[in-house]
Structures are given as C-alpha cells and as structure tokens.
Design an enzyme around this catalytic site. Sequence first.
Site, PDB file in Angstrom:
ATOM      1  CG  PHE A  90      -1.993   0.980   1.233  1.00 33.69           C
ATOM      2  CD1 PHE A  90      -3.152   0.772   0.504  1.00 33.69           C
ATOM      3  CD2 PHE A  90      -1.854   2.159   1.946  1.00 33.69           C
ATOM      4  CE1 PHE A  90      -4.157   1.726   0.493  1.00 33.69           C
ATOM      5  CE2 PHE A  90      -2.859   3.117   1.939  1.00 33.69           C
ATOM      6  CZ  PHE A  90      -4.022   2.894   1.203  1.00 33.69           C
ATOM      7  CG  ASP A 114      -1.039  -2.586   6.295  1.00 32.11           C
ATOM      8  OD1 ASP A 114      -2.216  -2.858   6.583  1.00 32.11           O
ATOM      9  OD2 ASP A 114      -0.689  -1.489   5.815  1.00 32.11           O
ATOM     10  CE1 TYR A 171     -10.042   3.458   6.079  1.00 33.05           C
ATOM     11  CE2 TYR A 171      -9.103   4.276   8.115  1.00 33.05           C
ATOM     12  CZ  TYR A 171      -8.968   3.968   6.775  1.00 33.05           C
ATOM     13  OH  TYR A 171      -7.780   4.161   6.151  1.00 33.05           O
ATOM     14  CE  LYS A 172      -8.810   0.523   4.207  1.00 31.78           C
ATOM     15  NZ  LYS A 172      -7.367   0.411   4.013  1.00 31.78           N
ATOM     16  NE  ARG A 179      -9.881  -1.523  -3.942  1.00 35.13           N
ATOM     17  CZ  ARG A 179      -9.431  -1.076  -2.781  1.00 35.13           C
ATOM     18  NH1 ARG A 179      -8.433  -1.678  -2.172  1.00 35.13           N
ATOM     19  NH2 ARG A 179      -9.987  -0.030  -2.205  1.00 35.13           N
TER      20      ARG A 179
HETATM   21  C1  LIG Z   1      -6.529   1.527   3.994  1.00 27.43           C
HETATM   22  C2  LIG Z   1      -5.102   1.155   4.208  1.00 27.43           C
HETATM   23  C3  LIG Z   1      -4.242   2.013   4.884  1.00 27.43           C
HETATM   24  C4  LIG Z   1      -4.731   3.373   5.302  1.00 27.43           C
HETATM   25  O1  LIG Z   1      -3.958   4.071   6.203  1.00 27.43           O
HETATM   26  P1  LIG Z   1      -4.594   5.386   6.875  1.00 27.43           P
HETATM   27  O2  LIG Z   1      -3.525   5.933   7.698  1.00 27.43           O
HETATM   28  O3  LIG Z   1      -5.807   4.949   7.624  1.00 27.43           O
HETATM   29  O4  LIG Z   1      -4.997   6.296   5.768  1.00 27.43           O
HETATM   30  C5  LIG Z   1      -2.942   1.570   5.116  1.00 27.43           C
HETATM   31  N1  LIG Z   1      -2.520   0.354   4.674  1.00 27.43           N
HETATM   32  C6  LIG Z   1      -3.352  -0.478   3.986  1.00 27.43           C
HETATM   33  C7  LIG Z   1      -2.872  -1.811   3.509  1.00 27.43           C
HETATM   34  C8  LIG Z   1      -4.652  -0.097   3.731  1.00 27.43           C
HETATM   35  O5  LIG Z   1      -5.469  -0.894   3.054  1.00 27.43           O
END
Ligand SMILES: *Cc1c(COP(=O)(O)O)cnc(C)c1O
Length: 408
Positions: A128, A205, A230-231, A379
């Site tokens: 990411f 992660d 939040y996911k 997606r």
């Molecule tokens: C959504 C996501 C993030 C988001 O990080 P934020 O700090 O909440 O914006 C980080 N890593 C992965 C793999 C994600 O899917």
Amino acid sequence: MVSLESAERLDAVDPLRSFRARFVGSDDPDVVAYLDGNSLGRPLRASAERLARFAPEAWGSRLIRGWDEEWFDLPLTVGDRIARAALGAASGQVVIGDSTTVLLYKLIRAAVDARPGRTDIVVDTDNFPTDRYLVEGIAAERGLSLVWIESDIHSGVTAEQLAAVVGPNTALVLLSNVAYRSGYLADVPELTRITHDAGALALWDVCHSVGSVPMQLDEWQVDIAIGCTYKYLNGGPGSPAFVYVRREVQPVLRQPIQGWIGHADSFAMGPGFTPAEGMRGFLSGTPSIVGMQAMRDMVELVDEVGMDAIRTKSESLTGLAIDIVDGWSAELGVTLATPRDPQRRGSHVTIEHPHFREITARLWKRGVIPDFRAPQGMRLGLSPLSTSHIELWRGLEAVRDELERLAA
Ligand SMILES: *Cc1c(COP(=O)(O)O)cnc(C)c1O
C-alpha cells in the site's frame, strides 16, 4: 451465465443473511449494490444509536469524569476486544492508537531501532502506498536501505521471493496480509517464519484482513500487526487504527513519539519521559474516544458471529463474483486480477478493463458502488456481514450493462 435465481439460492442458504438488515442503508433503494465495504464499511444501526447518545450522555453529562470512568482505558479495552474477536490474540497486546499511517511510522521506527547494526528494511513494490512512502522516509532518516521485492500486481509476495532477500542485514520485513490491489492473501505464518529465521522482525499490515480473514497472530508468532478500523470493522471515516505487539517483543520496542499519554504516569506531569509498560507505551497523545465509538458494535458482532463463519460467507461472495465474471462473453474484455484459489484471496475481487475509470463513475451515479484502482482495476469489496449475493449479482449486472453500452 450465472442467473439471478442462483444468487437468490445462495442467499437462501446463507446462515448470516439476517445480519445485513442490521446495517444503516441496507434498505436504501438508491444504493443498488455497495461494493466498497473494504474501503469504508457501512454503519451498524447500533452504532448510529450509540453515536446519537454519545453527545448528550457520555460526553454531555459525564463531562471530564468520563476520562476516569471509561475513556482512559478505552484504547486498551477495545483493543482487547479486537484481539479476541478477530486477531487470535490474548489480551494485553492490542491498543487503539493513531491513524494506520502514524502507527506504522511509530512501529517501523521502533522495530528498526530494536535491531541495531542491521541496515535493511524489506518491503514489496505493490505494498500500500502509505507503507512504501513511510519506509522511504524512515530509511532516509535512519540511514537504512530498502530492499524491494518486485511483487506481481495480480497476486503478491511469495515465500520464495522473501527467502531470497532476507539475511543478516535485515532488520524488518513489512508486508500486507491481503494485497490492497489484487486481494492476494499472503501466507503469514510461513513468511513470518522466514523473517524470524533471518533474525528480523515481522510487521504485518492487516488493514484488509481484520474482520474478513481469520488470523492467529499469537500462534503465528507475528511481532507487530497494524490495521484499520474503518474498513471491515465499520468504525466510520477516519476511525483510529490498532496495533498488536506480541507480548515478548513489547519490552524491546521503543516508539519515537514520546507523548504524555504513553508515559508511565501521565498525570504526574513530571520531568523526563518514562514509557508506560505494555501497550499503553505505544500511545502518544489523547486518544480519539469519539472515533472509537462505532467500531465497538461491529467488534461485538464479529465476536458473536465468529471469524470462521465470516470467512465462509466471504469465500461464497468472492466465488460468486468470479463465477459471474467468468460467465461474461470474452468480447467484453474483462479479466480477473485476483487469485482463483479461495485460500489465496481475501474479501475483495479485482477485475480489469481499460475503461473501468469512466465506468466506475457512471456506476456510482446509478447507486452501484465499487471502487477504481489505477491503472484499470475495479475492486469489488465484499464485506461479509453487510453484503448479500443478490446485491453483488445486481451490481455486476450493472457493470456488464455499462460495458455493453460502451461497446454499442
Ligand atoms: C486503507 C489502508 C491504509 C490506510 O492508512 P490510513 O492511515 O488509515 O490512511 C494503510 N494500509 C493499507 C494496507 C490499507 O489498506
């Protein structure tokens, strides 16, 4: 071609079908198919009620007393609930902290500092963006080197790839459990074992797996895991992330943002920083109590339903998405960018077409909501408790319709 009736039959035998009605908007006729619960989960009705009560009750009438009565420990108590419901982790190893990005920064820094003399951070090219940007910054800050694994954007990092790059210089391996683009599900126990054999720390992660794919972090000996709420934990936009740190590793990790809430005695307000023992030491400033409210209901629901049942539903949804797309005429030009093996994918399916950017924008207008990932991926995020098979079928029917209009 997969018929509407076969999607209906899958719903009829789905033991989790009744849970969908517990989510706000599940009866909204303007939303035909919500296929982006992997980016922002729908709110539970219980969370909407909890948020409505929060201002007049917990905040408005308990006022500052709320900190003593509940809030000071809330990051740890909610963290323990997530550990139990979704992480396969014993209590005392999870805390709700800052955003995912900031927690990753703190823990990457702590991890590389805990392996003095080792110079490398291993990361993959399709991790990411925030993860990649952070290690670039930290490598520059600490004089470290990045070792990039060239991951396949249609799958992800394999054991062979990792084994080929780790060694006596590796301080940390930073990987994602579920690839945000392809949905590839990495083999966490195997990749963690390879990392440990090289004497390095493993940071996973888990943003796209928490609440959708079962984990056994304790059993897998994962050192650190960080995930979004939040996911698939439906905490609402910007709800704070959590960090898991394996008990044995906690004493050797020192995070760099030494704030008063991570101090051993926050209210002594004395000179010098002494970190709190255990997970509190990973906090920095005042935790987002408001941001922690909605996730509490979803975490309880996940605990009630169980991750194994959630995973079974997820496999059924992703399997249906693949079957539907496989049934489309080759002339539509859509290809699958997610592993076909259900054991190797998380809870979203990515399909590709050169016109998906425009098509996604048109779909949003008609209440069909997937998301677009450059260069040409759509997606389909299938949040197991809030998505039905019929909803998915209708959504993909709209995708096919848009593709046919384009061809006409
Ligand atoms: C959504 C996501 C993030 C988001 O990080 P934020 O700090 O909440 O914006 C980080 N890593 C992965 C793999 C994600 O899917």
